[in-house]
Design an enzyme around this catalytic site. Structure first.
Site, PDB file in Angstrom:
ATOM      1  N   GLY A  66       0.829  -1.200   0.000  1.00 11.61           N
ATOM      2  CA  GLY A  66       0.000   0.000   0.000  1.00 11.61           C
ATOM      3  C   GLY A  66       0.858   1.242   0.000  1.00 11.61           C
ATOM      4  O   GLY A  66       2.047   1.175   0.310  1.00 11.61           O
ATOM      5  N   CYS A  93       5.207  -6.326   1.713  1.00 11.29           N
ATOM      6  CA  CYS A  93       5.610  -4.921   1.642  1.00 11.29           C
ATOM      7  C   CYS A  93       4.950  -4.108   2.764  1.00 11.29           C
ATOM      8  O   CYS A  93       5.311  -4.291   3.917  1.00 11.29           O
ATOM      9  CB  CYS A  93       5.306  -4.367   0.254  1.00 11.29           C
ATOM     10  SG  CYS A  93       6.324  -2.928  -0.112  1.00 11.29           S
ATOM     11  N   TYR A  94       3.965  -3.262   2.453  1.00 13.17           N
ATOM     12  CA  TYR A  94       3.279  -2.558   3.548  1.00 13.17           C
ATOM     13  C   TYR A  94       2.772  -3.573   4.578  1.00 13.17           C
ATOM     14  O   TYR A  94       2.833  -3.334   5.783  1.00 13.17           O
ATOM     15  CB  TYR A  94       2.095  -1.746   3.008  1.00 13.17           C
ATOM     16  CG  TYR A  94       1.410  -0.895   4.066  1.00 13.17           C
ATOM     17  CD1 TYR A  94       1.750   0.439   4.243  1.00 13.17           C
ATOM     18  CD2 TYR A  94       0.426  -1.436   4.899  1.00 13.17           C
ATOM     19  CE1 TYR A  94       1.131   1.217   5.212  1.00 13.17           C
ATOM     20  CE2 TYR A  94      -0.198  -0.661   5.875  1.00 13.17           C
ATOM     21  CZ  TYR A  94       0.153   0.667   6.020  1.00 13.17           C
ATOM     22  OH  TYR A  94      -0.456   1.431   6.986  1.00 13.17           O
ATOM     23  N   HIS A 187       7.458  -8.166  -3.738  1.00 13.73           N
ATOM     24  CA  HIS A 187       6.119  -8.516  -4.236  1.00 13.73           C
ATOM     25  C   HIS A 187       6.129  -9.862  -4.966  1.00 13.73           C
ATOM     26  O   HIS A 187       6.567  -9.934  -6.116  1.00 13.73           O
ATOM     27  CB  HIS A 187       5.610  -7.422  -5.186  1.00 13.73           C
ATOM     28  CG  HIS A 187       5.248  -6.161  -4.473  1.00 13.73           C
ATOM     29  ND1 HIS A 187       3.984  -5.908  -4.007  1.00 13.73           N
ATOM     30  CD2 HIS A 187       6.006  -5.100  -4.120  1.00 13.73           C
ATOM     31  CE1 HIS A 187       3.967  -4.729  -3.400  1.00 13.73           C
ATOM     32  NE2 HIS A 187       5.180  -4.210  -3.453  1.00 13.73           N
ATOM     33  N   GLU A 189       3.581 -11.403  -6.075  1.00 15.98           N
ATOM     34  CA  GLU A 189       2.428 -11.508  -6.980  1.00 15.98           C
ATOM     35  C   GLU A 189       2.712 -11.002  -8.392  1.00 15.98           C
ATOM     36  O   GLU A 189       1.947 -11.269  -9.304  1.00 15.98           O
ATOM     37  CB  GLU A 189       1.223 -10.774  -6.375  1.00 15.98           C
ATOM     38  CG  GLU A 189       1.304  -9.243  -6.314  1.00 15.98           C
ATOM     39  CD  GLU A 189       2.047  -8.703  -5.093  1.00 15.98           C
ATOM     40  OE1 GLU A 189       2.889  -9.434  -4.514  1.00 15.98           O
ATOM     41  OE2 GLU A 189       1.815  -7.536  -4.727  1.00 15.98           O
ATOM     42  N   ASP A 246     -18.954 -12.902 -21.617  1.00 14.95           N
ATOM     43  CA  ASP A 246     -19.545 -12.825 -20.278  1.00 14.95           C
ATOM     44  C   ASP A 246     -21.043 -13.077 -20.327  1.00 14.95           C
ATOM     45  O   ASP A 246     -21.575 -13.897 -19.579  1.00 14.95           O
ATOM     46  CB  ASP A 246     -19.288 -11.451 -19.651  1.00 14.95           C
ATOM     47  CG  ASP A 246     -17.824 -11.069 -19.732  1.00 14.95           C
ATOM     48  OD1 ASP A 246     -16.996 -11.988 -19.848  1.00 14.95           O
ATOM     49  OD2 ASP A 246     -17.519  -9.868 -19.706  1.00 14.95           O
ATOM     50  N   LYS A 398     -12.001 -13.135 -15.617  1.00 16.33           N
ATOM     51  CA  LYS A 398     -12.362 -13.447 -17.009  1.00 16.33           C
ATOM     52  C   LYS A 398     -11.934 -14.862 -17.424  1.00 16.33           C
ATOM     53  O   LYS A 398     -12.700 -15.578 -18.070  1.00 16.33           O
ATOM     54  CB  LYS A 398     -11.720 -12.425 -17.940  1.00 16.33           C
ATOM     55  CG  LYS A 398     -12.136 -12.551 -19.387  1.00 16.33           C
ATOM     56  CD  LYS A 398     -13.300 -11.646 -19.687  1.00 16.33           C
ATOM     57  CE  LYS A 398     -13.700 -11.663 -21.146  1.00 16.33           C
ATOM     58  NZ  LYS A 398     -14.751 -10.655 -21.408  1.00 16.33           N
TER      59      LYS A 398
END
Ligand SMILES: Nc1ncnc2c1ncn2[C@@H]1O[C@H](COP(=O)(O)OP(=O)(O)OP(=O)(O)O)[C@@H](O)[C@H]1O
Ligand SMILES: O=c1[nH]c(=O)c2[nH+]cn([C@@H]3O[C@H](COP(=O)(O)O)[C@@H](O)[C@H]3O)c2[nH]1
Ligand SMILES: NC(=O)CC[C@H](N)C(=O)O
Ligand SMILES: [Mg+2]
Length: 542
Positions: A66, A93-94, A187, A189, A246, A398
């Protein structure tokens, strides 16, 4: 967000769930994505979520990065009850700084900020302490990681140990001696941390003991049962379908759940692709058994678009508003026809294909003055129609929707379709939209897409289309001077449609497409390829 009392399907009650608490990082949703890719169910909530208010217990919690500094007065903090739940916590991180702050108020601004690649040195322990190494188990001692921080720990919090370092961050990874609390400064991710997904798996599977059983076949059965319970024996549902992924997947799911008590409506707005209305009608009714009404309102739309030259937003508004009117009128007709039927009741529900990124967008933690952005797939419909919403895809990304589509037997070709915007060709025909301009844009687009398919490139490209530039250029055809318009081809690769890069076709391919368009489409004498990335360009031209 008008959910009108819908009972949401709550996968977290069935599937082991890793809760991600969002402190406003740009990457928070990627943590959830990576876990889902590992077939682990994950949900994101705001960082200040009161944990006692959850009706379910996560298997583990991840605190995201963040933009704040934990030591500043206005910094957001996690509900302290987190550390009484006796479940594993991973801070990124944060999130790492938040864990450290909670345990010892030992975070300060570093002298050097650290952005980008770094090499992490993993520290291994032995004997009684070896369990704290579980986060890095199976990973190399030297790991490439991606950093984005300016603050750092001044010292280890009590009862924590270092499990990884970098030259700039002596506490790049920390773990509690006895509780399952872990923090990492980098990070995992993002793709720039190549082994990041393995690390997240170590946390979720080995440490949290989450089962990897989040699969779409399980989702299908549960969702069908939920829809049946929600709608009841006689309830009827209406929904707008475009032939896009969708709405088609959502419609097929409704069809499986309640058969022809689901009424799909497709509006031909005059700016669809070549033969699109017919193709969609055939695929959805004959192919998938969906009860679909196609309303041809093309003249009405084109009449309203006539003379609109300068402001693309006006085109969008006209199309959006007229769409609502047409849908509303059609719904009334369908309702009136359904009236005297004994086996069905009133139309009380509206189907919408809202996806999880829309939900994330509306709940993500944007700052101390939180902005909640409302989202509408079909702007304005729910308010106007006083119907209750059903949003069966609202937990899904998706690619999960595509998987769900495959599970429901929707053909691969349809499941992999490129997105097509609601305002259709109107935002790809720059300037005034006339029937003649629509013809040109359609024919050129059809040639481009046909060639892309023939070259086997369709699934490598995220979105492709031909746009019509209403400028005139001079050319020579059959020894005659011509003065005609220009087609711009656009093809992009992207994962989230927020940023995008143009697709690197080879020259031979472009030559073939250009030759065909100029030869076959009356009114075009030049073809150009758009090599603008997003940003600064957008994907659509208007
Ligand atoms: N021509 C149309 N007729 C009926 N409904 C439409 C039409 N165009 C758009 N919609 C509605 O607007 C919604 C949003 O469109 P959007 O393009 O975002 O999604 P989609 O068409 O279902 O999927 P995709 O993103 O693959 O194109 C659709 O799901 C559908 O409900
Ligand atoms: O349903 C839609 N209604 C719209 O008004 C609209 N505008 C853009 N798009 C689609 O959104 C993605 C990003 O497009 P841009 O880079 O042009 O903003 C791309 O996939 C675009 O096709 C729309 N879809
Ligand atoms: N990416 C982050 O989470 C940054 C956290 C904190 N604000 C720092 O700069 O260290
Ligand atoms: Mg679409």
């Amino acid at each position: 967000m008008a959910t009108n009392g819908e009972l949401p399907y709550e996968p977290h009650k069935t599937f082991d769930t890793i809760l991600v608490l969002d402190f406003g990082s740009q990457y928070t949703h990627l943590i959830t994505r990576r876990l889902r890719e590992l077939n682990i169910y994950s949900e994101m909530l705001r960082c200040d979520q009161k944990l006692a208010e959850l009706s379910w217990k996560p298997k583990g919690v991840i605190l995201s990065g963040g933009p704040w500094s934990v030591y500043s007065a206005d910094a957001p903090h996690v509900d302290p009850a987190l550390f009484e739940l006796n479940i594993p916590v991973l801070g990124i991180c944060y999130g790492l700084q938040e864990i450290a702050w909670h345990h010892g108020k030992n975070v300060l601004a570093g002298e050097k900020r650290e952005y980008g690649h770094a090499t992490l040195k993993v520290e291994r322990h032995s004997g009684k302490e070896a369990h704290i190494d579980r986060l890095f188990r199976g990973l190399e001692d030297d790991m490439e990681v991606w950093m984005s921080h300016g603050d750092k720990l001044s010292q280890l919090p009590p009862k924590f140990q270092t499990i990884a370092t970098t030259t700039n961050a002596p506490f790049a990874g920390i773990a509690h001696e006895s509780q399952e609390y872990y923090g990492i400064q980098f990070h995992p991710e993002v793709t720039h941390t190549p082994r990041g997904t393995q690390l997240l798996k170590n946390f979720a599977v080995d440490i949290c003991k989450a089962r990897q059983d989040w699969t779409m076949d399980k989702f299908v059965d549960k969702e069908i049962a939920r829809i049946r319970a929600l709608v009841g024996e006689k309830g009827q549902v209406i929904g707008a379908v475009s032939g896009g992924v969708d709405s088609t997947v959502a419609a097929k799911l409704m069809n499986e759940a309640i058969g022809d008590r689901f009424h799909a409506v497709m509006v031909d707005n005059g700016v669809l692709r070549l033969n699109e209305a017919k193709i969609v009608k055939d695929t959805l009714t004959k192919g998938l058994g969906i009860n679909l009404t196609v309303v041809d309102a093309s003249e009405r739309f084109l009449g309203l678009l006539k003379g609109i030259k300068d402001d693309p937003e006006k085109k969008r508004k006209i199309i959006g508003n007229t769409f609502i009117e047409v849908f509303d009128e059609t719904a009334k007709k369908i309702a009136a026809a359904a009236e005297g039927s004994s086996r069905a009741g009133k139309i009380e529900w509206l189907l919408q294909g809202t996806l999880y990124p829309d939900v994330i967008e509306s709940i993500s933690f944007k700052g101390p003055a939180v902005t909640i952005k409302s989202h509408h797939n079909v702007g304005g419909l729910p308010e106007r129609m006083d119907l209750k919403l059903i949003e069966p895809l609202r937990e899904l990304f998706k690619d999960e929707v595509r998987d769900l589509g495959r599970n429901l037997g929707i053909p691969e070709e349809l499941v992999m379709r490129h997105p097509f915007p609601g305002p259709g060709l109107a935002i790809r025909i720059l300037g005034e939209v006339t029937p003649e301009q629509v013809r040109i844009a359609r024919e050129a687009d059809d040639i481009f897409i046909t060639e892309i398919r023939a070259a086997g490139l369709y699934n490598q490209i995220s979105q492709a289309f031909a746009a019509l530039l209403p400028v005139k250029a001079v050319g020579v055809m059959g020894d005659k001077r011509v003065h005609d318009q220009v087609i711009a081809l656009r093809a992009v690769e992207t994962t989230d449609f927020m940023t995008a890069d143009w697709f690197p076709f080879d020259g031979q391919f472009l030559k073939r497409v250009s030759r065909r368009i100029v030869n076959e489409v009356q009114g075009v004498c030049r073809v150009v390829y758009d090599i603008t990335s997003k940003p600064p360009g957008t994907i659509e031209m208007e």
